[in-house]
Design an enzyme around this catalytic site. Structure first.
Site, short mmCIF file in Angstrom:
data_model
loop_
_atom_site.label_atom_id
_atom_site.label_comp_id
_atom_site.label_asym_id
_atom_site.label_seq_id
_atom_site.Cartn_x
_atom_site.Cartn_y
_atom_site.Cartn_z
N ASN A 186 -125.60 -69.01 -16.32
CA ASN A 186 -125.11 -68.28 -17.48
C ASN A 186 -126.33 -67.78 -18.27
O ASN A 186 -127.48 -67.88 -17.81
CB ASN A 186 -124.17 -69.14 -18.32
CG ASN A 186 -124.85 -70.38 -18.93
OD1 ASN A 186 -126.08 -70.46 -19.01
ND2 ASN A 186 -124.06 -71.34 -19.35
N LEU A 223 -121.77 -63.90 -18.35
CA LEU A 223 -122.11 -63.44 -19.70
C LEU A 223 -120.98 -63.67 -20.69
O LEU A 223 -120.80 -62.92 -21.64
CB LEU A 223 -122.47 -61.95 -19.65
CG LEU A 223 -123.61 -61.57 -18.69
CD1 LEU A 223 -123.69 -60.06 -18.51
CD2 LEU A 223 -124.94 -62.12 -19.20
N THR A 250 -112.40 -74.26 -21.38
CA THR A 250 -112.93 -75.34 -20.56
C THR A 250 -112.67 -75.07 -19.08
O THR A 250 -111.54 -74.83 -18.67
CB THR A 250 -112.27 -76.69 -20.94
OG1 THR A 250 -112.44 -76.92 -22.33
CG2 THR A 250 -112.88 -77.83 -20.15
N ASP A 254 -116.57 -72.82 -14.12
CA ASP A 254 -116.41 -73.52 -12.85
C ASP A 254 -115.37 -72.83 -11.97
O ASP A 254 -115.53 -72.75 -10.74
CB ASP A 254 -116.01 -74.97 -13.09
CG ASP A 254 -117.11 -75.78 -13.76
OD1 ASP A 254 -118.29 -75.44 -13.56
OD2 ASP A 254 -116.79 -76.75 -14.46
#
Length: 306
Positions: A186, A223, A250, A254
């Site tokens: 990131n 981003l 959350t 991933d």
């Protein structure tokens, strides 16, 4: 018809203890939350979940504790469709993540537990005995660094496609990048690894040039609400985020990585796999939780009418 490749994910498995608040507490303050959830999580488990739920034959390599959470982690991940035969149980506690969610954004405190005890020889033997050229190896940084380095080297030597999600953000020895085909940082992780904040196309190019100098093959920089930047060679392809009203971010990062890998396992090229990943990540944000909010391939196809 092209054979679907196996995906091996080496990484963390955590129990997520999630509190929802209207604002972040001040130092020393006790406040009343707006809700609480116990979920399975950990970057390794989340990414393996996304890969499995989105259609790839996925094998998790990791460690859980001998506490009640350990069985819960294996059972839940297995229920999501991942193979958990290579998740070993060690004496002691499982990994935990204490998560505070405020207005759709999260802050996380990690305790490694069994994840901190995952050994390099355990992971490398599993890869050597079960993986083959063309399969995909995905890992992160919530297990010991020497294990990560050795695992990437082994996967690379076997002819696997190697993917490193360099999270949580830490400085890394340059040797690790020579075993990485695809890096998925990131903005913060990119700045820590290169010294350059990727806040515009010029800086993205400069940061990636530095990563190429370390030995990385391809890069995709996430981003946040701006989407992602996919870099192959000298070409930067921006892909905007899907516009949704986030309930809980959350696990979105991933999900992107796991979904991208799942699509790659079917033979899809890198750019199109990234398109798939960002669309899957958006769906994760529509529900509370991490692994539990990851869409299945059927849910993805239904939502996007594909």
């Amino acid at each position: 018809m092209q054979e679907t490749k196996k995906v091996f994910v080496a990484g963390s498995l955590n129990i997520d203890l999630v509190s929802y608040v209207s604002r972040m507490p001040k130092a020393g303050e006790t406040m009343t939350g707006d809700g609480f959830l116990t979920n399975v999580g950990g970057k390794g488990l989340n990414q393996a979940t996304a890969s499995a739920k989105l259609g790839a034959p996925t094998y998790m390599i990791g460690a859980v504790g001998s506490d009640p959470y350990g069985a819960m982690l294996k059972d839940t991940l297995g229920g999501f469709g991942a193979n958990v035969d290579f998740v070993t149980t060690l004496d002691g506690s499982s990994g935990t993540a204490v998560i505070v969610v405020c207005k759709g954004q999260n802050s996380i405190i990690l305790s490694g537990g069994a994840n901190s005890l995952l050994k390099a020889d355990y992971v490398t033997k599993i890869l050597k005995d079960n993986a083959k050229a063309g399969d995909i190896f995905l890992t992160q940084l919530e297990t010991p660094l020497d294990t990560t380095i050795a695992s990437l080297k082994m996967a690379k030597s076997l002819g696997m496609t190697t993917i490193l999600n360099p999270a949580p953000a830490v400085k890394l020895p340059k040797e690790i990048f020579q075993s990485v085909d695809i890096l998925t940082p990131n903005e913060t992780e990119t700045e820590i690894l290169t010294g350059i904040m990727p806040d515009c196309e010029v800086n993205i190019a400069l940061a990636v040039k530095r990563l190429y100098g370390y030995g990385v093959g391809k890069v995709v920089i996430t981003l946040g609400s701006q989407g992602i930047a996919v870099i192959e060679g000298q070409t930067i392809t921006p892909i905007p985020a899907v516009k949704i009203k986030a309930v809980d971010t959350t696990g979105a990062g991933d999900t992107f990585v796991g979904a991208m890998v799942a699509e790659m396992s079917r033979g899809t090229n890198f750019i199109n796999a990234c398109h798939f990943g960002i669309k899957a990540a958006a769906l994760t944000c529509l529900k509370k939780g991490a692994a539990s909010s990851v869409p299945t391939l059927a849910e993805y196809k239904e939502y996007y009418n594909e």
